[in-house]
Design an enzyme around this catalytic site. Structure first.
Site, PDB file in Angstrom:
ATOM      1  CB  THR A  19      -1.222  -0.056   1.160  1.00 38.88           C
ATOM      2  OG1 THR A  19      -1.870  -1.135   0.730  1.00 38.88           O
ATOM      3  CG2 THR A  19      -1.559   1.569   1.781  1.00 38.88           C
ATOM      4  CB  SER A  65       2.610  -7.866   1.274  1.00 46.35           C
ATOM      5  OG  SER A  65       1.757  -7.686   1.965  1.00 46.35           O
ATOM      6  CB  THR A  98       0.529  -3.199   6.470  1.00 50.14           C
ATOM      7  OG1 THR A  98      -0.757  -3.800   6.033  1.00 50.14           O
ATOM      8  CG2 THR A  98       0.767  -1.983   6.229  1.00 50.14           C
ATOM      9  CG  ASP A  99      -2.470  -6.738   4.397  1.00 54.46           C
ATOM     10  OD1 ASP A  99      -2.771  -6.212   4.929  1.00 54.46           O
ATOM     11  OD2 ASP A  99      -3.332  -7.127   3.092  1.00 54.46           O
TER      12      ASP A  99
HETATM   13  C1  SIN Z   1      -0.219  -5.454   1.160  1.00 50.64           C
HETATM   14  O1  SIN Z   1       0.538  -5.972   1.945  1.00 50.64           O
HETATM   15  O2  SIN Z   1       0.424  -5.319   0.389  1.00 50.64           O
HETATM   16  C2  SIN Z   1      -2.004  -4.738   0.731  1.00 50.64           C
HETATM   17  C3  SIN Z   1      -2.914  -3.401   2.262  1.00 50.64           C
HETATM   18  C4  SIN Z   1      -1.162  -3.379   2.931  1.00 50.64           C
HETATM   19  O3  SIN Z   1      -0.137  -2.912   2.816  1.00 50.64           O
HETATM   20  O4  SIN Z   1      -1.715  -2.394   3.980  1.00 50.64           O
END
Ligand code: SIN
Length: 315
Positions: A19, A65, A98-99
Site C-alpha cells: 500500500t 503483499s 502490511t498484510d
Molecule cells: C499489502 O499488504 O501489500 C496491501 C495492504 C497494505 O500494505 O496495507
C-alpha cells in the site's frame, strides 16, 4: 538502480510493493486502491526530508503483499545480504505491504540475523490518500537504518519500532495497525530520534544457501484452525495433498477441538510435523508435560509456519 555518490555511509532502499506504493483513483479513497503501483524512486522522491541523505534504491518486487512468494523472499534476502556486505552501506530499508509484514520480517531475521539494521516499513494508506502515512514511515525507517548501534530486522510503522520476530498485525484499518503481544515495542521514533526501551534483535543467521531456488522445493506447510464445530476435513485433505507440516491455530493456550485433534494425531503418526500456535493476539502457548504436539511459543500461526518450513528445509 539509482546511485547518488556521497562519502557518508549510505542506506539502500529495497522496494517490494504494498500500500505504501499504492494509488487510488480518488484522493479521498483509503480502501479502494491498487497496491504496488509506484516505484522505489517515487517513494523516496515523496519525502522532502530525505533530500541530501545518501540513498540507493532497488526494486526487488512489485506486489500486494498478500501475494508474497517464496521466490520474492529468497531474492529479497539475497539482495539484502549483498548490500549488507558492502562497507559503505549503513543499513537497509525494505518497503513492503502490511498484510504479510510479520512473515517477511520473521523470515529475514531468521535467515540474515544481520549485524546492521534491516528496517521494514509499510503504510496503511495509499500514496494518493489525503493523509498518507507512507512518507513519514519511510523517513522514520531511514532514521532507524542510520542509527549506528542498530542491528537485526525491525519494523517501523506509525512511529513505533518493533522486533520483527514479535510483530503481528492487529488492526485492519488504523494507521497504528501493529503490536507485539506481551513483548511490547522496541523503540519509538520521535522527530528522527530514537527512544529505545529494549535490545535490538540478535541471534545466529541460518544463512541463505539452503533456500530452494525452485519455489516448488519449499516444503508444503499449511495452517488449520480449531473452532466450534471443527472437523478433520482439512487435515485429511492436506495429508492427501502430501503436506510435510501443519500448524494449528488453536484456541486459548493451545487447546484443540477433539475431532480436529484426532485428525492431527493421525497426521502426526503418518509423519507430518504438527505444531500448536494460538488464535489469541498475545501470549505464548505454554507447554504441558502431556503435550502431544509441540508449541510454537509466542509465534503467530503465520510465523510458526515460516519457522516450520525453515526447519524442514534444514532437516
Ligand atoms: C499489502 O499488504 O501489500 C496491501 C495492504 C497494505 O500494505 O496495507
Amino acid at each position: 538502480m539509482n546511485k547518488m555518490q556521497s562519502p557518508e555511509r549510505r542506506i539502500v532502499v529495497l522496494a517490494t510493493g504494498g500500500t505504501i506504493a499504492g494509488t487510488a483513483a480518488r484522493p479521498g479513497d483509503n480502501v479502494g486502491y491498487v497496491a504496488a503501483q509506484l516505484g522505489a524512486d517515487d517513494l523516496v522522491a515523496a519525502v522532502p526530508g530525505l533530500a541530501g541523505t545518501p540513498l540507493e534504491t532497488e526494486q526487488v518486487a512489485q506486489v500486494d503483499s498478500k501475494d508474497m512468494s517464496f521466490d520474492i523472499w529468497r531474492r529479497l534476502a539475497e539482495r539484502a545480504a549483498h548490500h549488507l556486505a558492502r562497507d559503505e552501506v549503513a543499513g537497509i530499508v525494505v518497503t513492503h505491504g502490511t498484510d504479510t509484514l510479520e512473515e517477511t520480517g520473521y523470515f529475514l531475521q531468521r535467515v540474515l540475523a544481520p549485524r546492521k539494521p534491516v528496517v521494514l516499513t509499510a503504510a496503511m494508506r495509499p500514496a494518493t490518500a489525503l493523509l498518507r502515512d507512507g512518507p513519514q514511515n519511510l523517513l522514520d525507517a531511514v532514521a532507524v537504518a542510520r542509527e549506528p548501534q542498530a542491528h537485526g530486522v525491525v519494523v517501523v510503522v506509525a512511529g513505533v519500532v518493533w522486533d520483527a520476530r514479535e510483530l503481528r498485525k492487529t488492526h485492519t484499518y488504523r494507521l497504528d495497525a501493529f503490536g507485539a503481544g506481551d513483548a511490547g515495542w522496541l523503540a519509538r521514533v520521535e522527530e528522527g530520534r530514537l527512544r529505545r526501551q529494549r535490545d535490538w534483535p540478535a541471534g545466529e543467521p541460518l544463512g541463505l544457501a539452503f533456500l530452494p531456488v525452485d519455489p516448488a522445493g519449499w516444503p508444503a506447510v499449511e495452517i488449520v484452525t480449531s473452532h466450534a464445530g471443527a472437523t478433520g476435513l482439512l487435515v485429511q485433505a492436506a495429508r492427501a495433498a502430501g503436506v510435510r507440516g501443519l500448524v494449528v491455530a488453536a484456541t486459548g493456550n493451545g487447546s484443540l477441538h477433539t475431532t480436529l485433534e484426532a485428525a492431527l494425531r493421525e497426521a502426526q503418526s503418518a509423519g507430518i510435523v504438527v505444531w500448536r500456535s494460538s488464535r489469541c493476539l498475545a501470549g505464548a502457548v505454554l507447554p504441558k508435560p502431556d503435550d502431544v504436539f509441540p508449541t510454537a511459543g509466542t509465534l503467530t500461526p503465520a510465523q510458526a509456519r515460516v519457522e516450520l518450513m525453515l526447519q524442514l528445509l534444514r532437516a
